[in-house]
Design an enzyme around this catalytic site. Structure first.
Site, PDB file in Angstrom:
ATOM      1  N   ARG A 103       0.371 -29.303  -3.971  1.00 48.54           N
ATOM      2  CA  ARG A 103      -0.301 -29.084  -2.675  1.00 48.54           C
ATOM      3  C   ARG A 103      -0.161 -30.397  -1.897  1.00 48.54           C
ATOM      4  O   ARG A 103      -0.618 -31.445  -2.345  1.00 48.54           O
ATOM      5  CB  ARG A 103      -1.770 -28.734  -2.869  1.00 48.54           C
ATOM      6  CG  ARG A 103      -2.548 -28.802  -1.574  1.00 48.54           C
ATOM      7  CD  ARG A 103      -3.939 -28.242  -1.686  1.00 48.54           C
ATOM      8  NE  ARG A 103      -3.925 -26.793  -1.743  1.00 48.54           N
ATOM      9  CZ  ARG A 103      -4.988 -26.022  -1.470  1.00 48.54           C
ATOM     10  NH1 ARG A 103      -6.135 -26.556  -1.124  1.00 48.54           N
ATOM     11  NH2 ARG A 103      -4.898 -24.706  -1.544  1.00 48.54           N
ATOM     12  N   HIS A 130       1.372 -21.104   2.817  1.00 49.22           N
ATOM     13  CA  HIS A 130       0.423 -20.948   1.699  1.00 49.22           C
ATOM     14  C   HIS A 130       0.751 -19.617   1.006  1.00 49.22           C
ATOM     15  O   HIS A 130      -0.005 -18.646   1.067  1.00 49.22           O
ATOM     16  CB  HIS A 130      -1.012 -20.968   2.233  1.00 49.22           C
ATOM     17  CG  HIS A 130      -2.055 -21.193   1.173  1.00 49.22           C
ATOM     18  ND1 HIS A 130      -1.746 -21.404  -0.161  1.00 49.22           N
ATOM     19  CD2 HIS A 130      -3.424 -21.237   1.236  1.00 49.22           C
ATOM     20  CE1 HIS A 130      -2.859 -21.569  -0.846  1.00 49.22           C
ATOM     21  NE2 HIS A 130      -3.885 -21.471  -0.030  1.00 49.22           N
ATOM     22  N   GLN A 133      -1.708 -17.700  -1.465  1.00 48.10           N
ATOM     23  CA  GLN A 133      -2.833 -17.039  -0.807  1.00 48.10           C
ATOM     24  C   GLN A 133      -2.430 -15.656  -0.303  1.00 48.10           C
ATOM     25  O   GLN A 133      -3.116 -14.662  -0.539  1.00 48.10           O
ATOM     26  CB  GLN A 133      -3.307 -17.913   0.370  1.00 48.10           C
ATOM     27  CG  GLN A 133      -4.501 -17.340   1.080  1.00 48.10           C
ATOM     28  CD  GLN A 133      -5.740 -17.343   0.194  1.00 48.10           C
ATOM     29  OE1 GLN A 133      -6.119 -18.361  -0.347  1.00 48.10           O
ATOM     30  NE2 GLN A 133      -6.375 -16.192   0.036  1.00 48.10           N
ATOM     31  N   ASP A 218      -9.012 -17.636   9.121  1.00 50.92           N
ATOM     32  CA  ASP A 218      -8.958 -18.860   8.312  1.00 50.92           C
ATOM     33  C   ASP A 218      -9.683 -19.937   9.117  1.00 50.92           C
ATOM     34  O   ASP A 218     -10.010 -19.731  10.299  1.00 50.92           O
ATOM     35  CB  ASP A 218      -7.484 -19.241   8.054  1.00 50.92           C
ATOM     36  CG  ASP A 218      -7.333 -20.479   7.182  1.00 50.92           C
ATOM     37  OD1 ASP A 218      -8.307 -20.882   6.528  1.00 50.92           O
ATOM     38  OD2 ASP A 218      -6.226 -21.063   7.172  1.00 50.92           O
ATOM     39  N   CYS A 258      -9.502 -16.584   3.733  1.00 50.57           N
ATOM     40  CA  CYS A 258      -8.965 -17.186   2.503  1.00 50.57           C
ATOM     41  C   CYS A 258      -9.926 -18.184   1.880  1.00 50.57           C
ATOM     42  O   CYS A 258      -9.753 -18.556   0.728  1.00 50.57           O
ATOM     43  CB  CYS A 258      -7.612 -17.819   2.780  1.00 50.57           C
ATOM     44  SG  CYS A 258      -7.687 -19.131   4.005  1.00 50.57           S
ATOM     45  N   ARG A 286      -6.949 -14.514  -6.633  1.00 49.27           N
ATOM     46  CA  ARG A 286      -6.039 -15.656  -6.773  1.00 49.27           C
ATOM     47  C   ARG A 286      -5.727 -15.870  -8.263  1.00 49.27           C
ATOM     48  O   ARG A 286      -4.573 -16.111  -8.635  1.00 49.27           O
ATOM     49  CB  ARG A 286      -6.697 -16.928  -6.199  1.00 49.27           C
ATOM     50  CG  ARG A 286      -6.919 -16.930  -4.692  1.00 49.27           C
ATOM     51  CD  ARG A 286      -5.627 -17.084  -3.921  1.00 49.27           C
ATOM     52  NE  ARG A 286      -4.876 -18.255  -4.290  1.00 49.27           N
ATOM     53  CZ  ARG A 286      -5.063 -19.480  -3.776  1.00 49.27           C
ATOM     54  NH1 ARG A 286      -5.948 -19.670  -2.835  1.00 49.27           N
ATOM     55  NH2 ARG A 286      -4.298 -20.497  -4.170  1.00 49.27           N
TER      56      ARG A 286
HETATM   57  N1   CP Z   1      -7.908 -20.657  -0.228  1.00 50.32           N
HETATM   58  C1   CP Z   1      -7.600 -21.783  -0.873  1.00 50.32           C
HETATM   59  O1   CP Z   1      -6.431 -22.125  -1.087  1.00 50.32           O
HETATM   60  O2   CP Z   1      -8.678 -22.491  -1.282  1.00 50.32           O
HETATM   61  P1   CP Z   1      -8.688 -23.974  -1.825  1.00 50.32           P
HETATM   62  O3   CP Z   1      -8.335 -24.886  -0.684  1.00 50.32           O
HETATM   63  O4   CP Z   1     -10.101 -24.179  -2.302  1.00 50.32           O
HETATM   64  O5   CP Z   1      -7.691 -24.115  -2.943  1.00 50.32           O
HETATM   65  N1  NVA Z   2      -5.370 -23.518   6.643  1.00 49.52           N
HETATM   66  C1  NVA Z   2      -6.229 -24.133   5.653  1.00 49.52           C
HETATM   67  C2  NVA Z   2      -6.188 -23.339   4.390  1.00 49.52           C
HETATM   68  C3  NVA Z   2      -7.126 -23.839   3.318  1.00 49.52           C
HETATM   69  C4  NVA Z   2      -7.021 -23.027   2.074  1.00 49.52           C
HETATM   70  C5  NVA Z   2      -5.785 -25.562   5.428  1.00 49.52           C
HETATM   71  O1  NVA Z   2      -4.571 -25.821   5.367  1.00 49.52           O
HETATM   72  O2  NVA Z   2      -6.650 -26.439   5.309  1.00 49.52           O
END
Ligand code: CP
Ligand code: NVA
Length: 303
Positions: A103, A130, A133, A218, A258, A286
């Site tokens: 990530r 993502h 997700q 989101d 999400c 998930r």
């Molecule tokens: N939705 C999601 O990816 O959550 P986190 O940022 O908690 O991993």
């Molecule tokens: N769009 C958000 C998603 C978090 C799961 C971010 O990138 O922070």
């Protein structure tokens, strides 16, 4: 040959259908307490340069449940963030591990990691995508509605990484996606959409939710977007998921997010906690979908 999951498009429509069947089986077996350990002796390295609750914990639990081990690696403790190249890091990690979850901010960094690693690389979120997700979300929709093709999803809010992956996912799976967002928050256009994709971008959230099966949102401020927070919040105010917007949709519309959610910003607590909301089933899934992905990528016996 190793397989990566960097965007939704790394899997075919048929593979995603098979993945969902497997996810449903794994979910049911877990409920019955049936143990299944195909990843015994395997280790997944998980590099996190951003915060996470769901992704980190569901992968860590998922690897354990499949008999493997997950190693949580924060960027600031790796030599990678002190100047060691991605190429060298990828080559070294490939000698120790069986897969890498990452990530981070820059999507190109993940592409480079995958190019130089000889083990599968899984995108756990970048500024651009993502995929994990969206795969879990489409699985959740299938679970709730019994179908995927032709389902209408109204994505209301910021045109961010999640919106962009939704464009790919909806296009690949034959869904109808309408994104409602202000001009300043539109998602990037070049998303390799199928030429028959039913993906629209509109200004008016009330237009988007008409006849929608799902209303999705989101956060307005994604990780890394903090510098634009004030202006984004101002532009996105009319795009809040509240009772008035839900009332403009079908009676049985379902609401997804999400998570993490910012109550009274992109969604009201009233809607998030209502019976129309399926956000916690979505979060749970998930785990099940990612276990099927881990099996597929890390266990050579799985097609
Ligand atoms: N939705 C999601 O990816 O959550 P986190 O940022 O908690 O991993
Ligand atoms: N769009 C958000 C998603 C978090 C799961 C971010 O990138 O922070």
């Amino acid at each position: 040959m190793k397989r990566d999951l960097l965007t939704v498009n790394d899997f075919s429509r048929e593979e995603i259908h098979a993945l969902f069947e497997r996810s449903a089986t794994l979910k049911e077996e877990r409920r019955k307490g049936i143990q299944h350990l195909p990843l015994k002796g395997k280790t997944l390295g998980m590099i996190f340069n951003k915060h996470s609750t769901r992704t980190r914990i569901s992968f860590e639990a998922g690897m354990f449940e499949l008999g493997g081990h997950a190693l949580f690696l924060t960027g600031d403790q790796l030599q990678l963030n002190r100047g060691e190249t991605i190429k060298d890091s990828a080559r070294v990690l490939s000698r120790y591990l069986h897969g890498i979850l990452i990530r981070t901010y820059d999507h190109d960094e993940v592409i480079a990691l995958a190019e130089h690693a000889t083990i599968p690389v899984i995108n756990g979120l970048t500024d651009r995508n993502h995929p994990l997700q969206i795969l879990a979300d489409i699985f959740t929709i299938k679970e709730k509605l019994g179908r995927i093709e032709g389902v209408k999803v109204a994505y209301v809010g910021d045109g961010n990484n999640v919106a962009y992956s939704w464009m790919m996912g909806a296009s690949l799976m034959g869904m109808h996606l309408v994104i409602a967002c202000p001009e300043s928050c539109r998602p990037a256009a070049d998303s390799n959409l199928d030429k028959n994709a039913k993906v629209e971008i509109v200004d008016d959230p009330f237009d988007a939710v008409k006849k929608a099966d799902i209303i999705y949102t989101d956060v307005w401020i994604s990780m890394g977007d903090e510098k634009d927070a004030a202006i984004k919040k101002k532009h996105l105010l009319p795009y809040q998921i509240n009772q008035k917007l839900v009332d403009a949709a079908k009676k049985d519309v379902m609401v997804m997010h999400c998570l993490p959610a910012h109550r009274e910003m992109e969604i009201t607590a009233e809607v998030l906690d209502s019976k129309r909301s399926i956000v916690f089933d979505q979060a749970e899934n998930r785990l099940h979908v990612q276990k099927a992905i881990l099996e597929k990528l890390l266990s050579p016996s799985r097609p």
